[in-house]
Motif scaffolding. Structure first.
Motif, mmCIF file in Angstrom:
data_model
loop_
_atom_site.group_PDB
_atom_site.id
_atom_site.type_symbol
_atom_site.label_atom_id
_atom_site.label_comp_id
_atom_site.label_asym_id
_atom_site.label_seq_id
_atom_site.Cartn_x
_atom_site.Cartn_y
_atom_site.Cartn_z
ATOM 1 N N LYS A 190 0.824 -1.204 0.000
ATOM 2 C CA LYS A 190 0.000 0.000 0.000
ATOM 3 C C LYS A 190 0.862 1.259 0.000
ATOM 4 C CE LYS A 190 -3.791 2.287 2.433
ATOM 5 N NZ LYS A 190 -4.749 2.222 3.588
ATOM 6 N N LYS A 191 1.905 1.256 0.809
ATOM 7 C CA LYS A 191 2.767 2.438 0.898
ATOM 8 C C LYS A 191 3.497 2.688 -0.403
ATOM 9 C CE LYS A 191 6.653 4.426 3.436
ATOM 10 N NZ LYS A 191 7.514 4.319 4.617
ATOM 11 N N PHE A 192 4.147 1.654 -0.943
ATOM 12 C CA PHE A 192 4.924 1.832 -2.162
ATOM 13 C C PHE A 192 4.022 2.125 -3.364
ATOM 14 C CE2 PHE A 192 8.451 -0.936 -0.227
ATOM 15 C CZ PHE A 192 9.154 0.189 0.186
ATOM 16 N N SER A 193 2.880 1.454 -3.441
ATOM 17 C CA SER A 193 1.990 1.679 -4.580
ATOM 18 C C SER A 193 1.436 3.097 -4.557
ATOM 19 C CB SER A 193 0.848 0.658 -4.591
ATOM 20 O OG SER A 193 0.024 0.790 -3.456
ATOM 21 N N GLY A 194 1.318 3.684 -3.345
ATOM 22 C CA GLY A 194 0.836 5.055 -3.252
ATOM 23 C C GLY A 194 1.723 6.047 -3.979
ATOM 24 N N PHE A 195 3.016 5.773 -4.039
ATOM 25 C CA PHE A 195 3.941 6.648 -4.767
ATOM 26 C C PHE A 195 3.716 6.578 -6.272
ATOM 27 C CE2 PHE A 195 6.817 6.003 -0.960
ATOM 28 C CZ PHE A 195 6.780 7.315 -0.536
ATOM 29 N N THR A 196 3.035 5.538 -6.735
ATOM 30 C CA THR A 196 2.836 5.343 -8.166
ATOM 31 C C THR A 196 1.406 5.614 -8.605
ATOM 32 O OG1 THR A 196 2.234 2.993 -7.968
ATOM 33 C CG2 THR A 196 4.585 3.522 -8.118
ATOM 34 N N ASP A 197 0.570 6.082 -7.688
ATOM 35 C CA ASP A 197 -0.850 6.270 -7.967
ATOM 36 C C ASP A 197 -1.149 7.757 -8.144
ATOM 37 O OD1 ASP A 197 -3.716 6.575 -7.670
ATOM 38 O OD2 ASP A 197 -3.734 4.499 -6.943
ATOM 39 N N LYS A 198 -1.446 8.153 -9.367
ATOM 40 C CA LYS A 198 -1.687 9.565 -9.673
ATOM 41 C C LYS A 198 -2.791 10.158 -8.815
ATOM 42 C CE LYS A 198 -3.343 12.477 -13.511
ATOM 43 N NZ LYS A 198 -4.757 12.645 -13.108
ATOM 44 N N ASP A 199 -3.930 9.476 -8.736
ATOM 45 C CA ASP A 199 -5.064 10.024 -7.996
ATOM 46 C C ASP A 199 -4.765 10.142 -6.507
ATOM 47 O OD1 ASP A 199 -6.518 10.209 -10.339
ATOM 48 O OD2 ASP A 199 -7.477 8.263 -10.080
ATOM 49 N N VAL A 200 -4.140 9.109 -5.948
ATOM 50 C CA VAL A 200 -3.829 9.116 -4.519
ATOM 51 C C VAL A 200 -2.855 10.245 -4.184
ATOM 52 C CG1 VAL A 200 -2.649 7.866 -2.667
ATOM 53 C CG2 VAL A 200 -4.311 6.688 -4.107
ATOM 54 N N LEU A 201 -1.799 10.377 -4.980
ATOM 55 C CA LEU A 201 -0.804 11.406 -4.702
ATOM 56 C C LEU A 201 -1.386 12.808 -4.844
ATOM 57 C CD1 LEU A 201 2.645 10.292 -6.186
ATOM 58 C CD2 LEU A 201 2.082 10.771 -3.816
ATOM 59 N N LEU A 202 -2.092 13.060 -5.935
ATOM 60 C CA LEU A 202 -2.622 14.400 -6.146
ATOM 61 C C LEU A 202 -3.681 14.758 -5.111
ATOM 62 C CD1 LEU A 202 -2.839 14.686 -10.039
ATOM 63 C CD2 LEU A 202 -1.009 15.383 -8.501
ATOM 64 N N ASP A 203 -4.525 13.795 -4.747
ATOM 65 C CA ASP A 203 -5.534 14.072 -3.719
ATOM 66 C C ASP A 203 -4.879 14.443 -2.397
ATOM 67 O OD1 ASP A 203 -7.624 13.632 -5.411
ATOM 68 O OD2 ASP A 203 -8.036 11.589 -4.737
ATOM 69 N N GLY A 204 -3.755 13.799 -2.101
ATOM 70 C CA GLY A 204 -3.083 14.062 -0.838
ATOM 71 C C GLY A 204 -2.219 15.298 -0.840
ATOM 72 N N LEU A 205 -1.797 15.721 -2.037
ATOM 73 C CA LEU A 205 -0.844 16.819 -2.113
ATOM 74 C C LEU A 205 -1.469 18.168 -2.473
ATOM 75 C CD1 LEU A 205 2.070 15.015 -3.999
ATOM 76 C CD2 LEU A 205 2.008 15.619 -1.582
ATOM 77 N N LEU A 206 -2.407 18.181 -3.402
ATOM 78 C CA LEU A 206 -2.930 19.451 -3.912
ATOM 79 C C LEU A 206 -3.990 20.035 -2.987
ATOM 80 C CD1 LEU A 206 -3.162 18.723 -7.746
ATOM 81 C CD2 LEU A 206 -1.392 19.979 -6.492
#
Length: 247
Positions: A148-164
């Motif tokens: 889950k942790k590593f795949s999160g770095f590769t997931d566009k939606d997850v990363l952008l939702d958490g960052l923007l």
């Protein structure tokens, strides 16, 4: 195209400098009221909350993006250089001096690292396992806690939702430039809640983010530019044989 953009930016800068220095009895020198949003996509004239909504919508609808910079979470700094799209992503992550590559195609996730990373994971400076894994792709089982942790770095939606996300009251903070592109900057809580530069050219994509509380700075580029994700060859893939590290 680049020459025209640079010329426009230089002209805007020159006009601003002249207007700051030269005044007449009736106010600023004629011509100093040049519209900073002229020739842009127009989002610079909108309220800050509307700009945020539009840039999120643009990011969500883009097929792909490249994300690079630093993210601080739980007291640990990660340096990212990832290319992401709906079907997966690839790139590198560095933490505590150890770098590793990630590749996700659909639900298949691979981790690739050198002997230093695996030595650290094994707690052994010269682990026999690390020699076998050095430079190889290790498939991460979906049941492994690290998946889950590593795949999160590769997931566009997850990363952008958490960052923007900007925190606090939103406001505009003037016109700026990011890598030769004109931007409008919006802030949360006067900057302490983060700042985001939004493109004034083409679609209003987010281009640069400073996270709240000094939690990292990221740049976004190659919006909408597709890239290939290729399965590693069998002779490039090995089995770690135990629970993967999460650091």
């Amino acid at each position: 195209m680049t020459v025209m953009r640079q010329g426009r930016i230089r002209r805007t800068t020159l006009v601003g400098a002249v207007c700051a220095l030269v005044v007449t009895g009736t106010g600023l020198l004629a011509g100093c009221s040049e519209d900073a949003d002229a020739g842009t996509n127009g989002v610079g004239k909108l309220p800050a909350d509307t700009i945020q909504s539009k840039t999120r919508a643009a990011a969500d609808s883009a097929e792909a993006v490249r994300l690079s910079g630093t993210v601080v979470t739980n007291g640990r700094t990660y340096t990212l250089d990832m290319r992401l799209k709906s079907g997966g992503g690839s790139g590198t992550v560095t933490s505590k001096g150890a770098a590793f590559g990630l590749l996700r195609i659909g639900e298949k996730l691979y981790l690739k690292a050198d002997a230093r990373f695996w030595n650290h994971a094994d707690g052994n400076s010269e682990s026999a396992t690390s020699g076998t894994l050095d430079g190889k792709y290790v498939k991460v089982p979906q049941g492994d806690p690290s998946y889950k942790k590593f795949s999160g770095f590769t997931d566009k939606d997850v990363l952008l939702d958490g960052l923007l996300t900007l925190h606090g009251a939103l406001a505009k903070d003037g016109h700026h430039e990011q890598a030769g592109t004109r931007t409008i900057r919006i802030t949360g809580d006067k900057g302490s809640g983060g700042t985001l530069d939004v493109s004034l050219e083409g679609r209003p994509y987010p281009l640069r983010l400073e996270r709240a509380g000094g939690a990292g700075t990221l740049t976004f580029s190659s919006w909408g530019k597709d890239f290939a994700l290729t399965e590693p060859k069998k002779n490039e893939t090995v089995d770690y044989g135990k629970q993967l590290p999460t650091s």
